[in-house]
Design an enzyme around this catalytic site. Structure first.
Site, PDB file in Angstrom:
ATOM      1  N   ASN A 131       0.876  -1.176   0.000  1.00 38.61           N
ATOM      2  CA  ASN A 131       0.000   0.000   0.000  1.00 38.61           C
ATOM      3  C   ASN A 131       0.909   1.219   0.000  1.00 38.61           C
ATOM      4  O   ASN A 131       1.446   1.607   1.040  1.00 38.61           O
ATOM      5  CB  ASN A 131      -0.891  -0.032   1.252  1.00 38.61           C
ATOM      6  CG  ASN A 131      -1.722   1.235   1.376  1.00 38.61           C
ATOM      7  OD1 ASN A 131      -1.829   2.015   0.434  1.00 38.61           O
ATOM      8  ND2 ASN A 131      -2.308   1.449   2.548  1.00 38.61           N
ATOM      9  N   HIS A 163      -9.519   1.465   4.481  1.00 36.50           N
ATOM     10  CA  HIS A 163      -8.281   1.676   5.235  1.00 36.50           C
ATOM     11  C   HIS A 163      -8.561   2.683   6.355  1.00 36.50           C
ATOM     12  O   HIS A 163      -9.344   3.614   6.174  1.00 36.50           O
ATOM     13  CB  HIS A 163      -7.187   2.202   4.300  1.00 36.50           C
ATOM     14  CG  HIS A 163      -5.850   2.217   4.965  1.00 36.50           C
ATOM     15  ND1 HIS A 163      -5.485   3.224   5.830  1.00 36.50           N
ATOM     16  CD2 HIS A 163      -4.825   1.337   4.940  1.00 36.50           C
ATOM     17  CE1 HIS A 163      -4.269   2.955   6.293  1.00 36.50           C
ATOM     18  NE2 HIS A 163      -3.851   1.818   5.762  1.00 36.50           N
ATOM     19  N   GLU A 174      -5.992  -4.438  10.459  1.00 42.85           N
ATOM     20  CA  GLU A 174      -4.936  -3.470  10.732  1.00 42.85           C
ATOM     21  C   GLU A 174      -5.278  -2.690  11.996  1.00 42.85           C
ATOM     22  O   GLU A 174      -6.071  -1.735  11.938  1.00 42.85           O
ATOM     23  CB  GLU A 174      -4.803  -2.486   9.571  1.00 42.85           C
ATOM     24  CG  GLU A 174      -4.425  -3.123   8.258  1.00 42.85           C
ATOM     25  CD  GLU A 174      -3.794  -2.124   7.308  1.00 42.85           C
ATOM     26  OE1 GLU A 174      -2.689  -2.397   6.838  1.00 42.85           O
ATOM     27  OE2 GLU A 174      -4.397  -1.059   7.057  1.00 42.85           O
ATOM     28  N   SER A 215       2.919  -1.926  10.572  1.00 41.83           N
ATOM     29  CA  SER A 215       4.357  -2.062  10.838  1.00 41.83           C
ATOM     30  C   SER A 215       4.903  -3.459  10.561  1.00 41.83           C
ATOM     31  O   SER A 215       5.748  -3.969  11.298  1.00 41.83           O
ATOM     32  CB  SER A 215       4.676  -1.623  12.275  1.00 41.83           C
ATOM     33  OG  SER A 215       4.309  -0.271  12.454  1.00 41.83           O
ATOM     34  N   GLY A 251       2.647  -0.836   4.408  1.00 40.99           N
ATOM     35  CA  GLY A 251       2.886   0.546   3.993  1.00 40.99           C
ATOM     36  C   GLY A 251       4.378   0.810   3.877  1.00 40.99           C
ATOM     37  O   GLY A 251       5.004   0.541   2.847  1.00 40.99           O
TER      38      GLY A 251
HETATM   39  P1  PGA Z   1       2.601   0.443   7.765  1.00 35.09           P
HETATM   40  O1  PGA Z   1       1.187   0.715   7.049  1.00 35.09           O
HETATM   41  O2  PGA Z   1       3.099  -0.872   7.234  1.00 35.09           O
HETATM   42  O3  PGA Z   1       3.453   1.597   7.377  1.00 35.09           O
HETATM   43  O4  PGA Z   1       2.326   0.387   9.240  1.00 35.09           O
HETATM   44  C1  PGA Z   1       0.271  -0.331   6.840  1.00 35.09           C
HETATM   45  C2  PGA Z   1      -0.968   0.213   6.161  1.00 35.09           C
HETATM   46  O5  PGA Z   1      -1.368   1.334   6.483  1.00 35.09           O
HETATM   47  O6  PGA Z   1      -1.577  -0.461   5.304  1.00 35.09           O
END
Ligand code: PGA
Length: 246
Positions: A8, A92, A164, A209, A230
Protein backbone atom coordinates in the site's frame (compact mmCIF):
# COMPACT_ATOMS: atom_id res chain seq x y z
CA UNK A 1 -3.11 -21.23 1.23
CA UNK A 2 -0.40 -19.28 -0.63
CA UNK A 3 0.69 -16.12 1.18
CA UNK A 4 -0.20 -12.71 -0.25
CA UNK A 5 1.77 -9.51 0.29
CA UNK A 6 0.13 -6.24 -0.70
CA UNK A 7 2.09 -3.00 -1.03
CA UNK A 8 0.00 0.00 0.00
CA UNK A 9 2.05 2.91 -1.31
CA UNK A 10 -0.44 5.51 -0.04
CA UNK A 11 0.55 8.97 -1.41
CA UNK A 12 4.28 8.30 -1.20
CA UNK A 13 5.70 7.24 -4.56
CA UNK A 14 6.33 9.31 -7.67
CA UNK A 15 7.27 8.32 -11.23
CA UNK A 16 10.97 7.70 -10.59
CA UNK A 17 10.18 5.75 -7.41
CA UNK A 18 7.87 3.43 -9.38
CA UNK A 19 10.57 2.88 -12.01
CA UNK A 20 13.27 2.26 -9.40
CA UNK A 21 11.02 -0.15 -7.49
CA UNK A 22 10.16 -2.37 -10.45
CA UNK A 23 13.66 -2.23 -11.93
CA UNK A 24 14.89 -3.96 -8.76
CA UNK A 25 11.79 -6.02 -8.02
CA UNK A 26 11.59 -7.65 -11.47
CA UNK A 27 15.18 -8.85 -11.17
CA UNK A 28 14.68 -10.83 -7.98
CA UNK A 29 11.01 -11.69 -7.49
CA UNK A 30 10.54 -15.47 -7.64
CA UNK A 31 6.75 -15.66 -7.00
CA UNK A 32 7.27 -17.64 -3.79
CA UNK A 33 4.54 -15.46 -2.39
CA UNK A 34 1.91 -13.57 -4.32
CA UNK A 35 2.57 -9.81 -4.64
CA UNK A 36 0.07 -7.03 -5.30
CA UNK A 37 0.88 -3.31 -5.52
CA UNK A 38 -1.45 -0.35 -4.90
CA UNK A 39 0.13 2.89 -6.17
CA UNK A 40 -1.70 6.19 -6.56
CA UNK A 41 -4.50 5.69 -9.07
CA UNK A 42 -2.82 7.81 -11.75
CA UNK A 43 0.17 5.44 -11.64
CA UNK A 44 -1.80 2.21 -12.13
CA UNK A 45 -1.30 1.98 -15.87
CA UNK A 46 2.40 2.77 -15.59
CA UNK A 47 2.89 0.22 -12.79
CA UNK A 48 1.04 -2.42 -14.79
CA UNK A 49 3.53 -1.92 -17.59
CA UNK A 50 6.51 -1.79 -15.23
CA UNK A 51 5.37 -4.86 -13.26
CA UNK A 52 4.22 -6.90 -16.24
CA UNK A 53 7.23 -9.21 -16.19
CA UNK A 54 6.58 -10.16 -12.55
CA UNK A 55 2.83 -10.67 -13.06
CA UNK A 56 2.19 -8.34 -10.15
CA UNK A 57 -1.45 -7.42 -9.69
CA UNK A 58 -1.91 -3.64 -9.58
CA UNK A 59 -4.82 -1.97 -7.82
CA UNK A 60 -6.23 1.19 -6.30
CA UNK A 61 -6.47 2.52 -2.76
CA UNK A 62 -10.06 3.72 -2.97
CA UNK A 63 -13.02 4.00 -5.33
CA UNK A 64 -16.43 5.60 -5.37
CA UNK A 65 -19.65 3.86 -4.43
CA UNK A 66 -21.08 5.44 -7.60
CA UNK A 67 -20.30 3.99 -10.97
CA UNK A 68 -20.73 7.03 -13.18
CA UNK A 69 -22.13 10.54 -13.21
CA UNK A 70 -21.74 14.02 -11.75
CA UNK A 71 -19.33 13.25 -8.89
CA UNK A 72 -16.41 15.60 -9.48
CA UNK A 73 -13.08 14.25 -8.30
CA UNK A 74 -14.29 10.71 -7.67
CA UNK A 75 -12.78 7.48 -8.96
CA UNK A 76 -15.03 5.00 -10.76
CA UNK A 77 -14.53 1.24 -10.32
CA UNK A 78 -15.30 0.82 -14.01
CA UNK A 79 -12.62 3.32 -15.04
CA UNK A 80 -10.16 1.54 -12.75
CA UNK A 81 -10.92 -1.79 -14.43
CA UNK A 82 -10.54 -0.09 -17.82
CA UNK A 83 -6.97 1.01 -17.08
CA UNK A 84 -5.97 -2.40 -15.72
CA UNK A 85 -6.57 -2.18 -11.97
CA UNK A 86 -7.56 -5.60 -10.64
CA UNK A 87 -8.25 -4.85 -6.99
CA UNK A 88 -9.10 -1.99 -4.66
CA UNK A 89 -8.31 -1.41 -0.99
CA UNK A 90 -11.42 -0.21 0.81
CA UNK A 91 -11.90 0.99 4.37
CA UNK A 92 -8.28 1.68 5.23
CA UNK A 93 -8.24 3.37 8.63
CA UNK A 94 -6.86 6.56 7.05
CA UNK A 95 -9.98 6.68 4.87
CA UNK A 96 -12.25 5.96 7.83
CA UNK A 97 -10.50 8.58 9.97
CA UNK A 98 -9.70 11.46 7.57
CA UNK A 99 -12.48 11.02 5.03
CA UNK A 100 -15.25 9.92 7.40
CA UNK A 101 -15.88 6.64 5.62
CA UNK A 102 -18.31 4.49 7.58
CA UNK A 103 -18.80 0.74 7.28
CA UNK A 104 -22.19 1.45 5.70
CA UNK A 105 -20.60 3.57 2.95
CA UNK A 106 -17.87 0.95 2.55
CA UNK A 107 -20.53 -1.69 2.03
CA UNK A 108 -21.82 0.33 -0.94
CA UNK A 109 -18.29 0.81 -2.30
CA UNK A 110 -17.54 -2.91 -1.89
CA UNK A 111 -20.66 -3.90 -3.81
CA UNK A 112 -19.91 -1.48 -6.64
CA UNK A 113 -16.30 -2.61 -6.94
CA UNK A 114 -17.15 -6.33 -6.87
CA UNK A 115 -19.89 -5.86 -9.42
CA UNK A 116 -17.39 -4.28 -11.81
CA UNK A 117 -14.97 -7.19 -11.37
CA UNK A 118 -12.43 -5.69 -8.98
CA UNK A 119 -11.21 -7.80 -6.07
CA UNK A 120 -11.71 -5.97 -2.77
CA UNK A 121 -9.34 -5.81 0.18
CA UNK A 122 -11.66 -4.75 2.98
CA UNK A 123 -9.82 -3.28 6.00
CA UNK A 124 -10.89 -3.44 9.62
CA UNK A 125 -9.21 -2.57 12.91
CA UNK A 126 -9.60 -0.98 16.31
CA UNK A 127 -8.05 2.19 17.74
CA UNK A 128 -5.83 2.17 20.81
CA UNK A 129 -8.60 3.43 23.09
CA UNK A 130 -10.97 0.76 21.77
CA UNK A 131 -8.36 -1.92 22.46
CA UNK A 132 -7.75 -0.58 25.94
CA UNK A 133 -11.50 -0.65 26.60
CA UNK A 134 -11.55 -4.32 25.56
CA UNK A 135 -13.72 -3.57 22.55
CA UNK A 136 -11.46 -4.99 19.84
CA UNK A 137 -13.59 -7.97 18.85
CA UNK A 138 -16.89 -6.11 18.98
CA UNK A 139 -15.54 -3.23 16.85
CA UNK A 140 -13.97 -5.57 14.30
CA UNK A 141 -17.11 -7.75 14.29
CA UNK A 142 -19.30 -4.70 13.56
CA UNK A 143 -16.97 -3.55 10.77
CA UNK A 144 -17.14 -7.03 9.21
CA UNK A 145 -20.89 -7.39 9.46
CA UNK A 146 -21.77 -3.88 8.28
CA UNK A 147 -19.11 -3.58 5.59
CA UNK A 148 -19.73 -7.02 4.11
CA UNK A 149 -23.48 -7.02 4.56
CA UNK A 150 -25.57 -8.67 1.89
CA UNK A 151 -22.76 -10.17 -0.20
CA UNK A 152 -22.99 -13.55 -1.91
CA UNK A 153 -20.72 -16.59 -1.77
CA UNK A 154 -19.62 -15.66 -5.30
CA UNK A 155 -18.63 -12.22 -4.00
CA UNK A 156 -16.67 -13.86 -1.18
CA UNK A 157 -14.34 -15.42 -3.75
CA UNK A 158 -13.15 -11.97 -4.72
CA UNK A 159 -12.74 -10.72 -1.21
CA UNK A 160 -9.65 -10.31 0.97
CA UNK A 161 -9.92 -8.97 4.52
CA UNK A 162 -7.12 -6.98 6.16
CA UNK A 163 -6.87 -6.63 9.93
CA UNK A 164 -4.94 -3.47 10.73
CA UNK A 165 -4.95 -2.29 14.35
CA UNK A 166 -4.97 1.51 13.96
CA UNK A 167 -2.38 1.92 16.74
CA UNK A 168 0.10 -0.22 14.77
CA UNK A 169 -0.07 1.62 11.44
CA UNK A 170 3.07 3.59 10.65
CA UNK A 171 3.98 3.70 14.35
CA UNK A 172 6.60 0.97 14.45
CA UNK A 173 4.40 -0.85 16.99
CA UNK A 174 3.31 -4.26 15.75
CA UNK A 175 0.66 -6.40 17.36
CA UNK A 176 2.39 -9.46 18.78
CA UNK A 177 1.81 -12.54 16.64
CA UNK A 178 -0.46 -13.88 19.40
CA UNK A 179 -2.49 -10.63 19.56
CA UNK A 180 -2.88 -10.62 15.78
CA UNK A 181 -3.77 -14.33 15.66
CA UNK A 182 -6.52 -13.86 18.24
CA UNK A 183 -8.27 -11.29 16.04
CA UNK A 184 -7.57 -13.21 12.83
CA UNK A 185 -9.10 -16.34 14.34
CA UNK A 186 -12.18 -14.33 15.28
CA UNK A 187 -12.43 -12.83 11.77
CA UNK A 188 -12.10 -16.32 10.23
CA UNK A 189 -14.94 -17.54 12.43
CA UNK A 190 -17.19 -14.59 11.47
CA UNK A 191 -16.41 -14.99 7.77
CA UNK A 192 -17.18 -18.69 7.93
CA UNK A 193 -20.54 -17.96 9.57
CA UNK A 194 -21.31 -15.33 6.96
CA UNK A 195 -20.19 -17.37 3.96
CA UNK A 196 -20.54 -21.06 4.89
CA UNK A 197 -19.20 -22.37 1.58
CA UNK A 198 -16.24 -20.08 0.84
CA UNK A 199 -15.69 -18.08 4.05
CA UNK A 200 -12.90 -20.26 5.41
CA UNK A 201 -10.87 -19.64 2.24
CA UNK A 202 -11.00 -15.84 2.30
CA UNK A 203 -7.46 -14.54 2.80
CA UNK A 204 -6.98 -12.51 5.97
CA UNK A 205 -3.97 -10.15 5.87
CA UNK A 206 -2.32 -8.50 8.84
CA UNK A 207 -1.24 -4.86 8.52
CA UNK A 208 0.56 -2.44 10.82
CA UNK A 209 4.36 -2.06 10.84
CA UNK A 210 5.02 -5.35 9.03
CA UNK A 211 8.77 -5.45 8.34
CA UNK A 212 11.32 -7.97 7.08
CA UNK A 213 12.32 -8.78 10.67
CA UNK A 214 8.83 -9.58 11.96
CA UNK A 215 7.11 -10.95 8.86
CA UNK A 216 8.00 -14.61 9.25
CA UNK A 217 6.66 -14.86 12.76
CA UNK A 218 3.43 -13.12 11.75
CA UNK A 219 2.97 -15.29 8.66
CA UNK A 220 3.63 -18.35 10.80
CA UNK A 221 0.32 -17.82 12.61
CA UNK A 222 -2.50 -20.14 11.64
CA UNK A 223 -4.94 -17.51 10.41
CA UNK A 224 -2.53 -14.91 8.98
CA UNK A 225 -2.50 -15.39 5.21
CA UNK A 226 -0.33 -12.43 4.30
CA UNK A 227 0.36 -8.76 4.93
CA UNK A 228 -0.86 -5.32 3.91
CA UNK A 229 2.25 -3.20 4.07
CA UNK A 230 2.89 0.55 3.99
CA UNK A 231 6.38 1.75 4.96
CA UNK A 232 8.25 -1.48 4.23
CA UNK A 233 6.71 -1.78 0.76
CA UNK A 234 8.22 1.41 -0.67
CA UNK A 235 11.67 -0.02 -1.39
CA UNK A 236 11.95 -3.13 -3.56
CA UNK A 237 14.62 -4.59 -1.28
CA UNK A 238 12.30 -4.62 1.74
CA UNK A 239 9.22 -5.75 -0.18
CA UNK A 240 11.22 -8.56 -1.80
CA UNK A 241 12.29 -9.71 1.67
CA UNK A 242 8.62 -9.75 2.72
CA UNK A 243 7.89 -11.84 -0.37
CA UNK A 244 10.51 -14.36 0.75
CA UNK A 245 13.15 -13.16 -1.75
CA UNK A 246 16.01 -11.97 0.43
P1 PGA B 1 2.60 0.44 7.76
O1 PGA B 1 1.19 0.71 7.05
O2 PGA B 1 3.10 -0.87 7.23
O3 PGA B 1 3.45 1.60 7.38
O4 PGA B 1 2.33 0.39 9.24
C1 PGA B 1 0.27 -0.33 6.84
C2 PGA B 1 -0.97 0.21 6.16
O5 PGA B 1 -1.37 1.33 6.48
O6 PGA B 1 -1.58 -0.46 5.30
Amino acid sequence: MSKLLVANWKMNQFTTDCHDFFFEFNKRYTKKREAWVAPQAIQIQMCNELGFKSHVLVGAQNCSEHLQGAFTGELSARALMDIGARFVILGHSERRQYFNETSKLLNAKTKTALKEGLKVIYCVGETLSEREANQTLSIVGDQIHQGLNDLSEANAQNLVVAYEPVWAIGTGKTATPAEAQEVHGFIRQELTKKFPAFGSQIKILYGGSVKPDNVEELLGQKDIDGGLVGGASLKAKDFLALCGDK
